[in-house]
Every structure is written in C-alpha cells, then in structure tokens.
Design a protein around this motif. Structure first.
Motif, PDB file in Angstrom:
ATOM      1  N   GLU A  44       0.834  -1.209   0.000  1.00  0.00           N
ATOM      2  CA  GLU A  44       0.000   0.000   0.000  1.00  0.00           C
ATOM      3  C   GLU A  44       0.866   1.256   0.000  1.00  0.00           C
ATOM      4  O   GLU A  44       0.606   2.204  -0.754  1.00  0.00           O
ATOM      5  CB  GLU A  44      -0.922  -0.009   1.218  1.00  0.00           C
ATOM      6  CG  GLU A  44      -1.831   1.216   1.295  1.00  0.00           C
ATOM      7  CD  GLU A  44      -2.743   1.196   2.507  1.00  0.00           C
ATOM      8  OE1 GLU A  44      -3.833   1.764   2.410  1.00  0.00           O
ATOM      9  OE2 GLU A  44      -2.375   0.617   3.544  1.00  0.00           O
ATOM     10  N   GLU A  45       1.887   1.261   0.822  1.00  0.00           N
ATOM     11  CA  GLU A  45       2.791   2.413   0.865  1.00  0.00           C
ATOM     12  C   GLU A  45       3.487   2.614  -0.472  1.00  0.00           C
ATOM     13  O   GLU A  45       3.623   3.746  -0.957  1.00  0.00           O
ATOM     14  CB  GLU A  45       3.808   2.273   2.002  1.00  0.00           C
ATOM     15  CG  GLU A  45       3.215   2.458   3.374  1.00  0.00           C
ATOM     16  CD  GLU A  45       2.463   3.767   3.547  1.00  0.00           C
ATOM     17  OE1 GLU A  45       3.004   4.837   3.200  1.00  0.00           O
ATOM     18  OE2 GLU A  45       1.311   3.729   4.019  1.00  0.00           O
ATOM     19  N   LYS A  48       1.003   4.088  -2.931  1.00  0.00           N
ATOM     20  CA  LYS A  48       0.769   5.511  -2.635  1.00  0.00           C
ATOM     21  C   LYS A  48       1.936   6.354  -3.128  1.00  0.00           C
ATOM     22  O   LYS A  48       1.731   7.418  -3.723  1.00  0.00           O
ATOM     23  CB  LYS A  48       0.561   5.725  -1.136  1.00  0.00           C
ATOM     24  CG  LYS A  48      -0.800   5.306  -0.643  1.00  0.00           C
ATOM     25  CD  LYS A  48      -0.932   5.553   0.848  1.00  0.00           C
ATOM     26  CE  LYS A  48      -2.264   5.106   1.385  1.00  0.00           C
ATOM     27  NZ  LYS A  48      -2.365   5.321   2.838  1.00  0.00           N
ATOM     28  N   GLN A  66      -1.374  11.408  -1.893  1.00  0.00           N
ATOM     29  CA  GLN A  66      -0.734  10.623  -0.830  1.00  0.00           C
ATOM     30  C   GLN A  66      -1.751   9.827  -0.008  1.00  0.00           C
ATOM     31  O   GLN A  66      -1.403   8.920   0.718  1.00  0.00           O
ATOM     32  CB  GLN A  66       0.119  11.502   0.068  1.00  0.00           C
ATOM     33  CG  GLN A  66      -0.646  12.534   0.869  1.00  0.00           C
ATOM     34  CD  GLN A  66       0.288  13.486   1.591  1.00  0.00           C
ATOM     35  OE1 GLN A  66       1.492  13.326   1.571  1.00  0.00           O
ATOM     36  NE2 GLN A  66      -0.281  14.478   2.225  1.00  0.00           N
ATOM     37  N   GLY A  68      -4.280   8.342  -1.676  1.00  0.00           N
ATOM     38  CA  GLY A  68      -4.874   7.457  -2.679  1.00  0.00           C
ATOM     39  C   GLY A  68      -6.023   8.093  -3.431  1.00  0.00           C
ATOM     40  O   GLY A  68      -6.811   7.413  -4.064  1.00  0.00           O
ATOM     41  N   LYS A  81      -4.629   4.191  -8.477  1.00  0.00           N
ATOM     42  CA  LYS A  81      -5.736   4.462  -7.547  1.00  0.00           C
ATOM     43  C   LYS A  81      -6.625   3.223  -7.425  1.00  0.00           C
ATOM     44  O   LYS A  81      -7.019   2.840  -6.317  1.00  0.00           O
ATOM     45  CB  LYS A  81      -6.551   5.664  -8.028  1.00  0.00           C
ATOM     46  CG  LYS A  81      -7.710   6.031  -7.101  1.00  0.00           C
ATOM     47  CD  LYS A  81      -8.543   7.155  -7.658  1.00  0.00           C
ATOM     48  CE  LYS A  81      -9.485   6.575  -8.682  1.00  0.00           C
ATOM     49  NZ  LYS A  81     -10.506   7.472  -9.143  1.00  0.00           N
ATOM     50  N   LEU A  84      -4.957   0.587  -5.373  1.00  0.00           N
ATOM     51  CA  LEU A  84      -5.048   0.931  -3.952  1.00  0.00           C
ATOM     52  C   LEU A  84      -6.404   0.546  -3.374  1.00  0.00           C
ATOM     53  O   LEU A  84      -6.491   0.024  -2.263  1.00  0.00           O
ATOM     54  CB  LEU A  84      -4.800   2.429  -3.736  1.00  0.00           C
ATOM     55  CG  LEU A  84      -3.354   2.844  -3.550  1.00  0.00           C
ATOM     56  CD1 LEU A  84      -3.199   4.355  -3.693  1.00  0.00           C
ATOM     57  CD2 LEU A  84      -2.841   2.381  -2.201  1.00  0.00           C
TER      58      LEU A  84
END
Length: 122
Positions: A44-45, A48, A66, A68, A81, A84
């Motif tokens: 996830e990081e 992003k 930052q 998403g 996006k 995410l």
C-alpha cells in the motif's frame, strides 16, 4: 461448559491434546495472516508513493494523492488508484479473517481453561 466428573481421564487428556494442537494451528495461521498484513501494508505504501510520483509528474494535486485520491484522467494514476482500492478491500477481508481467528482462539483457550479446572479423576 465444565467437564463432568464421569468423563474418563483418557477422554479429557485426548481432548486437551487436540485443543493444544488446534491452538498451535490457529497460532501458526494467525502468524501467517499477520505476515500477509505486513506485506499488504508495504504494498500500500509503495502504491501511494507511486501515485504521488505519477501525479507529481503530470502536475496534479500531490496532497490528496498521498491518500490514494486522484480524480484526473491519467490512465497510470487511475490504475494506481484502482490498485489501492483493491488492496484496501483485501485488507478488510484479511482483518475479518483475523477477527474470526482470534474468536476461535479465544473459544479454544476457554475450553482449555475449563479442562484445567476439572476436578481430578479417581
């Protein structure tokens, strides 16, 4: 449910052994799910960061990227996006699995506690 006095010691010992094996299996499964959660958090990081870099490159709002959030037309940014969003859904599912696993562990631990409190058999 307290074990009754008329249960055979062998039966109680076998149940205790089976419950201890179940605790080990559930604990191993929980460890695996926690590792998967850590991997998802890292992914996830990274997504992003990639979204922020992409939005920065096209001159968009990096403040919302930052988190998403992106509402433009760039296909790469939109793909990031969407990835995410899918990842967040996967994390929700994983959290539900962890909650279920914790509930199972709690039930097994309760039963083991009851077995430990059983009066000695004569």
């Amino acid at each position: 449910m307290r074990p009754s006095n008329d249960e055979h010691p062998e039966t109680l010992a076998a149940e205790k052994k089976a419950l201890n094996a179940k605790v080990e299996a559930l604990t191993a499964e929980k460890k695996a799910l926690n590792a998967k959660e850590e991997a998802l958090n890292a992914k996830e990081e990274a997504l992003k960061d990639a979204l922020v870099a992409c939005v920065t490159k096209i001159g968009g709002d990096t403040g919302t990227a930052q988190f998403g959030i992106y509402n433009g037309s760039d296909t790469t940014a939109n793909a990031l996006k969407d990835a995410l969003k899918e990842l967040k859904d996967e994390k929700k599912s994983l959290n539900a699995q962890l909650e279920s696993l914790n509930a199972q562990l709690e039930e097994v631990q309760k039963r083991l506690t009851l077995l430990a409190q059983a009066p000695p058999q004569v």
